[in-house]
Write an enzyme that holds these catalytic residues in place. Structure first.
Site, short mmCIF file in Angstrom:
data_model
loop_
_atom_site.label_atom_id
_atom_site.label_comp_id
_atom_site.label_asym_id
_atom_site.label_seq_id
_atom_site.Cartn_x
_atom_site.Cartn_y
_atom_site.Cartn_z
CG HIS A 67 42.19 40.26 55.00
ND1 HIS A 67 42.16 41.06 53.89
CD2 HIS A 67 40.94 39.75 55.13
CE1 HIS A 67 40.94 41.02 53.38
NE2 HIS A 67 40.19 40.23 54.11
CE LYS A 72 40.46 37.70 40.63
NZ LYS A 72 40.99 38.62 39.60
CE LYS A 108 40.98 48.33 39.82
NZ LYS A 108 39.66 47.77 40.15
CB SER A 364 37.18 37.34 39.21
OG SER A 364 37.34 38.16 38.09
N1 GLU Z 1 38.09 45.32 37.79
C1 GLU Z 1 36.97 44.74 38.42
C2 GLU Z 1 36.68 45.47 39.74
O1 GLU Z 1 37.05 46.60 39.91
C3 GLU Z 1 37.12 43.24 38.59
C4 GLU Z 1 38.24 42.79 39.46
C5 GLU Z 1 38.45 41.27 39.46
O2 GLU Z 1 37.68 40.56 38.85
O3 GLU Z 1 39.41 40.85 40.10
O4 GLU Z 1 36.01 44.98 40.59
#
Ligand code: GLU
Length: 473
Positions: A67, A72, A108, A364
Site C-alpha cells: 500500500h 521494508k 521480511k 532505517s
Molecule cells: N528488523 C527490524 C524490525 O523488525 C528493522 C527493520 C528495518 O529497519 O527495516 O523492525
C-alpha cells in the site's frame, strides 16, 4: 511456533488483528486485503561450503503489503526460520510502519541457518547468493523492497547486500538505498545501530511519564529507580539496557540463552557483555546470582520486563507467573494472545512490539532518505546554526552584561550533527506514536489492551491509505 501451541505465529498476528478490527468500521474486504501477505518468495539455492560439500539453503522474502512503496523489513538468520514466521514478521512490519508514520509497506526475509555454524566466508557467499536471487525476481531495490538487519544479522551482512546489489545494477544512482542498517562507510546513517533499543526506551519513558497510567500500575512517574529485567543481550537488548541504566533505572537482571543473572543493585550491560565475550557465558558474572534457566528471568519481581530476543517466550503457560508491572516488547511477537488475556486480568500493562520496537525501521527510513538525497544529515545547517547561536548568545551577553559558563556556551552553540538529528527524529516519532495509541485506548474503555489500540491505529492508517488509492471505491 512452539510445539505446544495450537496455532502458528502468523495466525496469532491474525488473531490480534481480528480482535482490533471489531473496533473499526472498515469493510470486511478491506480488512481481508490488509491482513493478506501479497507476495511470498520461497527459495532454495546451493552453497559450496569450506570443506567442499554442497548444502541447499532454504530462504524466504515476504512482501506483506504494497500500500506504500517500497516494502521494508529485516532479514533474519536463524534455525527457526520458516515461511509462517516470515509472513507473521512481514505483517508486523506493515502495522509497525503505519503506526509510526513511516511510508513503507511491510516485508521480511529469512534464511534458515544458524550463523554460528558457518565461517565468515560461507556466510558472505550465502548472503550474496540470497541477494542475487532477490535481484533476479525483482524482490529488492530502493523503490521495491528494502531489507535491513534482524535477528542474527547486522552491518556486515548489509554491506554484502549493498555491494552485491550495486554490482548487479551498475549506474543505479540510488542503489545504496536498496538496504538499510549499513556501515557508515557504505551509506549507513549515524544512530541506526542503537535505534531499536533507544526507541524502546523512548516509548517506555513516555508511558512512565503518563501520570494516570502510572497510578493505575501502582508506580511512580518517570523511569528513575525503576527496576528493569532484559531478556536477550543482542543489539536490541544491549542498547535498551544501556539507555535505561543511563536514565537512572536499575537493570536488575539480564538473560541470554545459556541462563540469566541477577543483581538487586543493578548490572552494567557493557561489563556483562565483555564478561560473556571473555568466558563464553553470561553466567558467573562477579557480584551477580545465577538463575538456572534463562526463562526464570521473565518471572522475576520487577517494574519493567523487556523481552528482547525471539517470539512466543511469554505464553499462556508462564504468563500467570510474570510479576512485572509493565512489559515492553522489544522483540517481535514475544507474548502470545493467551499471555495478553492473562495480562489484562492481572492488570499488567503490555506495551506492544509493533510500535515499541519501531525505532529500527524509523531510523532505517532516515537512512533511506539520506541515501536518496545523497547528503549527510546536518551538512547544510550545522555551521549556519552554530553561527546564528553564537550571534544570539553574543547579543544576550552584551545586553545583560552577564556571561554564561563555558559548559553552557558549548551546549547552546552546538549545531546538529547527524546523530543528534536522527535521535531527535526518533524521539519525536516514538512520543507521538505512544500518545496516539494511548488516546485511542482512553477514548474507548472497552478496548481490552494497548496492543489492540495499536492495531486499531495501524488498521485505520493502512485502510485510509488503501481508500485513498481508490482500490476500494
Ligand atoms: N528488523 C527490524 C524490525 O523488525 C528493522 C527493520 C528495518 O529497519 O527495516 O523492525
Amino acid at each position: 511456533m512452539s510445539s505446544n501451541q495450537a496455532y502458528s505465529f502468523f495466525e496469532s498476528v491474525e488473531k490480534s488483528f481480528d480482535k482490533a478490527a471489531q473496533f473499526t468500521k472498515w469493510d470486511k474486504g478491506v480488512l481481508e486485503q490488509i491482513k493478506a501477505c501479497n507476495s511470498i518468495y520461497s527459495m532454495r539455492f546451493p552453497v559450496k561450503l569450506d570443506d567442499g560439500s554442497i548444502e541447499v539453503i532454504e530462504a524466504y522474502r515476504v512482501q506483506h503489503s504494497q500500500h506504500k512503496s517500497p516494502c521494508k523489513g529485516g532479514i533474519r538468520f536463524s534455525d527457526e526460520v520458516n515461511q509462517d514466521e516470515v509472513m507473521a514478521l512481514a505483517s508486523l512490519m506493515t502495522y509497525k510502519c503505519a503506526i509510526v508514520n513511516v511510508p513503507f509497506g511491510g516485508g521480511k526475509g529469512g534464511i534458515k541457518i544458524n550463523p554460528r555454524n558457518y565461517s565468515v566466508y560461507e556466510l558472505e557467499k550465502i548472503t550474496r547468493r540470497y541477494t542475487s536471487e532477490l535481484v533476479k525476481k525483482n524482490f529488492i531495490g530502493p523503490g521495491i523492497d528494502v531489507p535491513a538487519p534482524d535477528y542474527g544479522t547486522g552491518e556486515r551482512e548489509m554491506a554484502w547486500i549493498v555491494d552485491t546489489y550495486t554490482s548487479l545494477k551498475p549506474g543505479e544512482i540510488d542503489g545504496a538505498g536498496c538496504v538499510t542498517g549499513k556501515p557508515i562507510t557504505q551509506g549507513g546513517v549515524r544512530g541506526r545501530k542503537e535505534a531499536t533499543g533507544l526507541g524502546v526506551f523512548f516509548g517506555i519513558r513516555e508511558v512512565c511519564n503518563m501520570e494516570d497510567v502510572m497510578q493505575k500500575q501502582g508506580l511512580s512517574v518517570g523511569v528513575v529507580a525503576k527496576t528493569v529485567v532484559v531478556q536477550g543481550l543482542g543489539n536490541v537488548g544491549y542498547h535498551t539496557a544501556k539507555f535505561f541504566r543511563e536514565a537512572g533505572a536499575k537493570v536488575v537482571a539480564l538473560a541470554e540463552y545459556e541462563g540469566a543473572i541477577y543483581n538487586a543493585d543493578g548490572l552494567n550491560e557493557e561489563e556483562v557483555f565483555q564478561h560473556r565475550k571473555a568466558t563464553g557465558s553470561i553466567l558467573n558474572f562477579p557480584g551477580a546470582t545465577n538463575l538456572a534457566k534463562n526463562t526464570d528471568a521473565l518471572e522475576l519481581e520487577c517494574d519493567i520486563l523487556i523481552p528482547a530476543a525471539l517470539e512466543n517466550v511469554i505464553n499462556g503457560e508462564n504468563a500467570p507467573r510474570v510479576k512485572a508491572k509493565i512489559i515492553g516488547e522489544a522483540a517481535n511477537g514475544p507474548c502470545t494472545p493467551e499471555a495478553d488475556e492473562v495480562f489484562a486480568k492481572k492488570g499488567i500493562l503490555c506495551v506492544p512490539d509493533m510500535y515499541l520496537n519501531a525505532g529500527g525501521v524509523t531510523v532505517s527510513y532516515f537512512e533511506w532518505l539520506k541515501n536518496l538525497s545523497h547528503v549527510r544529515y546536518g551538512r547544510m545547517e550545522k555551521r549556519f546554526t552554530e553561527n546564528m547561536n553564537t550571534h544570539i548568545l553574543g547579543q544576550i551577553e552584551e545586553l545583560s552584561g552577564k556571561k554564561v559558563s563555558d559548559q553552557e556556551r558549548k551546549f547552546i552553540m552546538h549545531g546538529p550533527e547527524e546523530q543528534d538529528l536522527v535521535h531527535s527524529g526518533l524521539e519525536e516519532t516514538m512520543i507521538t506514536a505512544t500518545r496516539e495509541i494511548m488516546d485511542i485506548w482512553k477514548k474507548d474503555p472497552s478496548i481490552p489492551d494497548m496492543r489492540t489500540a495499536a492495531y486499531i491505529s495501524a488498521i485505520n492508517k493502512v485502510a485510509t491509505s488503501y481508500a485513498e488509492l481508490g482500490i476500494f471505491p
